[in-house]
Every structure is written in structure tokens, then in C-alpha cells.
Design a protein around this motif. Structure first.
Motif, mmCIF file in Angstrom:
data_model
loop_
_atom_site.group_PDB
_atom_site.id
_atom_site.type_symbol
_atom_site.label_atom_id
_atom_site.label_comp_id
_atom_site.label_asym_id
_atom_site.label_seq_id
_atom_site.Cartn_x
_atom_site.Cartn_y
_atom_site.Cartn_z
ATOM 1 N N ALA A 11 30.867 -63.018 -51.828
ATOM 2 C CA ALA A 11 31.047 -61.563 -51.830
ATOM 3 C C ALA A 11 30.787 -60.972 -53.206
ATOM 4 N N VAL A 12 31.299 -61.612 -54.256
ATOM 5 C CA VAL A 12 31.080 -61.120 -55.615
ATOM 6 C C VAL A 12 29.613 -61.250 -56.002
ATOM 7 N N ALA A 13 28.948 -62.320 -55.571
ATOM 8 C CA ALA A 13 27.528 -62.485 -55.892
ATOM 9 C C ALA A 13 26.707 -61.313 -55.369
ATOM 10 N N VAL A 14 27.063 -60.814 -54.187
ATOM 11 C CA VAL A 14 26.359 -59.658 -53.628
ATOM 12 C C VAL A 14 26.791 -58.369 -54.336
ATOM 13 N N ALA A 15 28.088 -58.187 -54.500
ATOM 14 C CA ALA A 15 28.590 -56.945 -55.090
ATOM 15 C C ALA A 15 28.130 -56.768 -56.527
ATOM 16 N N ALA A 16 27.988 -57.878 -57.257
ATOM 17 C CA ALA A 16 27.550 -57.812 -58.652
ATOM 18 C C ALA A 16 26.040 -57.744 -58.786
ATOM 19 N N PRO A 68 25.555 -79.114 -38.863
ATOM 20 C CA PRO A 68 26.430 -80.182 -39.310
ATOM 21 C C PRO A 68 27.054 -79.864 -40.668
ATOM 22 N N GLY A 69 28.249 -80.431 -40.876
ATOM 23 C CA GLY A 69 28.946 -80.141 -42.113
ATOM 24 C C GLY A 69 30.268 -80.864 -42.189
ATOM 25 N N PHE A 70 31.157 -80.329 -42.997
ATOM 26 C CA PHE A 70 32.465 -80.930 -43.191
ATOM 27 C C PHE A 70 33.309 -80.815 -41.924
ATOM 28 N N ALA A 71 34.233 -81.760 -41.752
ATOM 29 C CA ALA A 71 35.239 -81.618 -40.708
ATOM 30 C C ALA A 71 36.020 -80.335 -40.969
ATOM 31 N N GLU A 72 36.303 -79.606 -39.906
ATOM 32 C CA GLU A 72 36.822 -78.244 -40.026
ATOM 33 C C GLU A 72 38.306 -78.185 -39.665
ATOM 34 N N PRO A 73 39.161 -77.748 -40.592
ATOM 35 C CA PRO A 73 40.579 -77.630 -40.250
ATOM 36 C C PRO A 73 40.884 -76.510 -39.266
ATOM 37 N N PHE A 74 39.995 -75.531 -39.160
ATOM 38 C CA PHE A 74 40.212 -74.401 -38.262
ATOM 39 C C PHE A 74 39.548 -74.693 -36.918
ATOM 40 N N PHE A 75 40.169 -75.498 -36.095
ATOM 41 C CA PHE A 75 39.548 -75.936 -34.858
ATOM 42 C C PHE A 75 39.186 -74.749 -33.972
ATOM 43 N N GLY A 76 37.891 -74.610 -33.677
ATOM 44 C CA GLY A 76 37.447 -73.583 -32.749
ATOM 45 C C GLY A 76 37.543 -72.157 -33.231
ATOM 46 N N LEU A 77 37.639 -71.939 -34.554
ATOM 47 C CA LEU A 77 37.809 -70.588 -35.069
ATOM 48 C C LEU A 77 36.756 -70.183 -36.090
ATOM 49 N N SER A 78 36.336 -71.088 -36.955
ATOM 50 C CA SER A 78 35.510 -70.714 -38.090
ATOM 51 C C SER A 78 34.066 -70.445 -37.676
ATOM 52 N N VAL A 79 33.463 -69.454 -38.347
ATOM 53 C CA VAL A 79 32.079 -69.073 -38.063
ATOM 54 C C VAL A 79 31.316 -68.898 -39.374
ATOM 55 N N ILE A 80 30.011 -69.026 -39.305
ATOM 56 C CA ILE A 80 29.116 -68.692 -40.409
ATOM 57 C C ILE A 80 29.003 -67.174 -40.472
ATOM 58 N N ALA A 81 29.101 -66.610 -41.689
ATOM 59 C CA ALA A 81 29.239 -65.162 -41.820
ATOM 60 C C ALA A 81 28.335 -64.610 -42.919
ATOM 61 N N PRO A 82 27.346 -63.785 -42.586
ATOM 62 C CA PRO A 82 26.493 -63.177 -43.607
ATOM 63 C C PRO A 82 27.183 -62.022 -44.322
ATOM 64 N N ILE A 83 26.928 -61.908 -45.624
ATOM 65 C CA ILE A 83 27.464 -60.867 -46.489
ATOM 66 C C ILE A 83 26.298 -60.216 -47.213
ATOM 67 N N ALA A 84 26.240 -58.901 -47.235
ATOM 68 C CA ALA A 84 25.112 -58.207 -47.857
ATOM 69 C C ALA A 84 25.551 -56.829 -48.317
#
Length: 455
Positions: free
Chosen positions: A157-162, A200-216
Motif C-alpha cells: 500500500a505504501v509503495a503505491v501511495a508513495a 502455489p505458495g506458503f501454507a495458509e493459516p487463514f483456511f478458506g479466507l485469504s485472497v490475492i488483492a490488487p492495490i493501485a
């Protein structure tokens, strides 16, 4: 060469037209990242790899390929696999981990011509509402370095805002890519669960909740990134297609809920700013009714938080027992709590999650869009987990996060767009929520609402 951090759409158009090159765009982004090191938004760079990838995009263009994100520099959160890059989850356990392959979403972004220029900071395992880790320290707010941007996608978020990049990719399991964008004044989109393949990626502690999210910086760039990443993939059993968009939002049933139907405190500047924003949207010709979701008795974030604690404990309980000092102390507390929950208590939390999802489903049987706060307060000092006071009342460490987690448990799409700021220029956001699978309708409406708020 220097280059302004203008929109992803403009960069892609200029690179495709030959007015600049992907290599030049990457060089300019790397220079901006270097100049903004004090923000600690981008924790890993690999200039030789980045410039080689950019040169490959230029070669593809020269060969006649068309790419919607040609040469667009992006920052990716430090819990998403980017093949060949050091990706750590902000954890000392993974300090030397190199991702063996791209996550599907990153693979699709690269195929579309995007160039990874850095890895964006996250809190450890993306499990805190501020962005700090034992590996990298705190990420700072671009308007005031003594403040936090929130978390856990604070780095992107900061990378985009800055202005370091026009587009960044975060994750969102409880608001992590809506609250930081709200705090720094950019747009952050949480798609429906499954709309963008995860892993594919890391094992996820948030079972069935986490999503990939674009910020712009604006909704149009968020929508462009979503279209590149979205769609079913056989490698992700949860990935699914989403509905096509509605042609016009004029006929949509739009509700406004000042506190999302929750008995929680909100700072006056945010509450008044949200009302003002809704009045401007209404003046633009949209019909808005005031209506709150009706939640199950006793529904709070505390009733569902055991799922996060248990997920962390399942993944890292053995490492915690071996050496608790390897963890961020706040994460260690969560793991310790997770180890203490009984199976019956976890079942109750799962039931609470399902009841929240059912309540939202009933609500969206009667309305099409819901307007609500993203956050109840503006940014606070980066040495604290949350502000001491919200709305004139003492605040708990999670009081700043009250308006986002229920959306994840219902697996709905939601976006935060800027809608105001306090007297010091610290932003807050308007959250727009839709029924599951209505991502494109939501993004189309958000673009129109964004335009009304900017007039």
C-alpha cells in the motif's frame, strides 16, 4: 532516467507504443524505491533480475506480442511466491527462503507484461494489523513517518501511495489489503474468494479466507490487474469464474450502513466524512437507502479469531515450542492461544463464521451494493498495535479493524476507495461490498462512485 509514477494503464500504453521501454520503466521504479528506503515499504530488490525481466518484455513487444501490462513495474507482498525471489512472510523462520516458482496470479501478471521490481513488507505471516517484523522493522506512513499504514499489506500500500509503483499485489484475509489502502489514500480490492487463484505458495493459516488483492492509485488500475489475474485454474481447487458485470449501476439497490450494523466506536472525522461522501454520491444521481446487515447474536471478531490462532498453531506450534523467541512477540501470543483452544471451541468459531456468511447472504438478497466504512479511525503511531482511543472511547488493539473481517468470512468482494482525510491530511476510506461473484459489477460501480467523489 527518471519517470513519474503514473498509472499502470499509461505506462503500459507508453511502453507498447515505444515512447519508453520496459527497462526504462523498471530503472525509474528502482530509483524511486532507493530514494524512499526510509519508508521501509519494499524490503527486497533484485535489480539484475528485474532488468532482465524487463528486457524480456521489450523483446516480446518487438516480436509483436500484445500485453495489457507491458512494462508495468509492480511490488508483490512478502507472502506471495515470486519464482527465484527471496520471500519470507516477514518471519525469521523463512529468512533465507527462495520461492521455487510463481504463484498463479504472479505467473499471469508476468505473462501480461508486468515486471516485479520488489517485494513489499508484511507483518509476520500477515497476521497483524500493523506492518512490522523482526526481520525488517516497521513500515512507515508516507505522509508522516511516525505513523503506521496499518497492516498487513502495509508495504504494497505504501509503495503505491508513495508513487514507487502504480500497482502492487497484496493479500487479504481480514482486511489486510483494504485497511492499509484506506489509511494511505489508495484503492485496495479484496476479490471474492476463489476469483483469483491462490498459490502455489506458503501454507495458509487463514483456511478458506485469504485472497490475492490488487492495490493501485485508482479503481481502473485495480480492475485491469483483476482481469489479468482472475479466472479458474485446475491447480487451485477453489478457483472459480466470476459473473460478468452489470452495464449500469443506476438500477442497483445501494445501501449505506454507517457502522456496518455493529455497536462499535468511530471517530467523528470518519463518521462525518462517510456521511458527506454518501451525500455526494446521492447528489450524483444514485439512490441510496440506509440499511444495516442483521448479525447473529454476539457476532464479533472475537468469536472468529480462534480460527487465525489455531491456523498459526497448526503450522508453527512445533517451532514455537522449540524456540518462541524466533517469533514476533505478538505472533507468539497468537500461537500460544491457538495451542490452547479446544476442538469444541474451534467448532464454535467455525459456526460463527458460517452464521456471519449466512447473514450477509440474506442481506444481499435485498440489496446489490453496500457502502460502509473501511476503518473507524485514521493512522496512529507506529509503535502501537492500534490507537488508544476511537470515537472518544478506549480502544482495544483490534478496534481499528472492525469493519473488514466479516467480509472475508462471507467470501464477498469488497473494495476500499479514498473518501476523505482528517485535518492533518491522514486519509480514510469508503468500503463498497457486493454479493459473492459480483466482482465486476462491484468494480464498475466503484469506478463510477470514485468519479463522483473526485468531482
Amino acid at each position: 532516467m527518471t519517470m513519474p509514477a503514473y498509472s499502470a494503464r499509461e505506462i503500459a500504453a507508453d511502453v507498447a507504443a515505444g515512447r519508453t521501454s520496459a527497462v526504462e520503466a523498471a530503472q525509474a521504479a528502482l530509483a524511486r524505491i532507493e530514494a524512499a528506503k526510509a519508508l521501509n515499504a519494499v524490503v527486497t530488490i533484485d535489480p539484475p533480475r528485474t532488468l532482465a525481466d524487463a528486457a524480456a518484455v521489450d523483446a516480446r513487444l518487438h516480436a509483436g506480442e500484445t500485453m495489457p501490462l507491458a512494462g508495468v513495474p509492480i511490488v508483490v507482498k512478502d507472502n506471495i511466491w515470486v519464482g527465484g525471489w527471496r520471500v519470507t512472510q516477514g518471519s525469521r523462520l523463512f529468512a533465507d527462503f527462495v520461492a521455487p516458482r510463481d504463484a498463479i496470479a504472479i505467473e499471469r501478471l508476468r505473462k501480461a507484461g508486468a515486471v516485479v521490481v520488489g517485494i513489499g513488507a508484511t507483518s509476520e505471516f500477515a497476521c497483524k494489523g500493523v506492518t512490522t517484523s523482526q526481520l525488517y522493522g516497521p513500515t512507515r506512513h508516507p505522509r508522516d513517518p511516525t505513523l503506521t499504514p496499518g497492516g498487513s499489506s502495509g508495504g504494497p500500500a505504501v509503495a503505491v501511495a508513495a508513487g514507487l509503483v502504480p500497482l502492487a499485489i497484496g493479500t487479504d484475509a481480514g482486511g489486510s489489503s483494504r485497511r492499509p489502502p484506506a489509511h494511505v489514500g489508495v484503492a485496495g480490492f479484496k476479490p471474492s474468494y476463489g476469483a483469483i487463484p491462490y498459490g502455489p505458495g506458503f501454507a495458509e493459516p487463514f483456511f478458506g479466507l485469504s485472497v490475492i488483492a490488487p492495490i493501485a492509485t485508482d479503481v481502473a488500475d485495480v480492475a485491469l490487474a483483476f482481469e489479468v489475474m482472475a479466472g479458474a485454474d485446475p491447480r487451485d481447487p477453489d478457483a472459480a469464474h466470476v459473473a460478468q458485470d452489470a452495464d449500469d449501476i443506476a438500477g442497483l439497490r445501494i445501501a449505506f450502513s454507517p457502522r456496518l450494523g455493529l455497536d462499535v466506536a468511530v471517530d467523528d472525522v470518519v463518521a462525518n466524512g462517510l456521511v458527506s461522501a454518501v451525500e455526494r454520491i446521492s447528489a450524483g444521481g444514485l439512490q441510496i437507502m440506509q440499511r444495516d446487515p442483521v448479525w447473529p447474536a454476539g457476532a464479533t471478531e472475537e468469536t472468529i479469531m480462534p480460527l487465525q490462532h489455531a491456523g498459526l498453531a497448526a503450522l508453527y506450534g512445533d517451532a514455537f515450542r522449540s524456540d518462541p523467541t524466533v517469533f514476533d512477540p505478538d505472533i507468539a501470543k497468537q500461537i500460544e492461544r491457538g495451542l490452547s483452544w479446544s476442538g469444541a471451541e474451534i467448532a464454535l468459531a467455525l459456526g460463527a463464521s458460517a452464521a456471519i456468511a449466512s447473514a450477509f447472504a440474506a442481506f444481499f438478497g435485498e440489496v446489490d451494493l453496500l457502502l460502509a466504512p473501511t476503518v473507524p479511525c485514521v493512522a496512529w503511531p507506529l509503535t502501537r498495535l492500534g490507537p488508544d482511543m476511537i470515537g472518544g472511547k478506549p480502544a482495544s488493539p483490534r478496534s481499528h479493524a472492525v469493519f473488514t473481517p466479516f467480509v472475508n468470512h462471507a467470501r464477498l468482494p469488497a473494495i476500499s476507495i479514498p473518501c476523505g482525510s482528517d485535518r492533518n491530511g491522514c486519509p480514510f476510506g469508503l468500503q463498497i461490498i457486493a454479493a459473492r461473484g459480483q466482482d465486476r459489477t462491484l468494480l464498475g460501480a466503484a469506478q463510477q462512485i470514485e468519479a463522483l467523489l473526485r468531482t
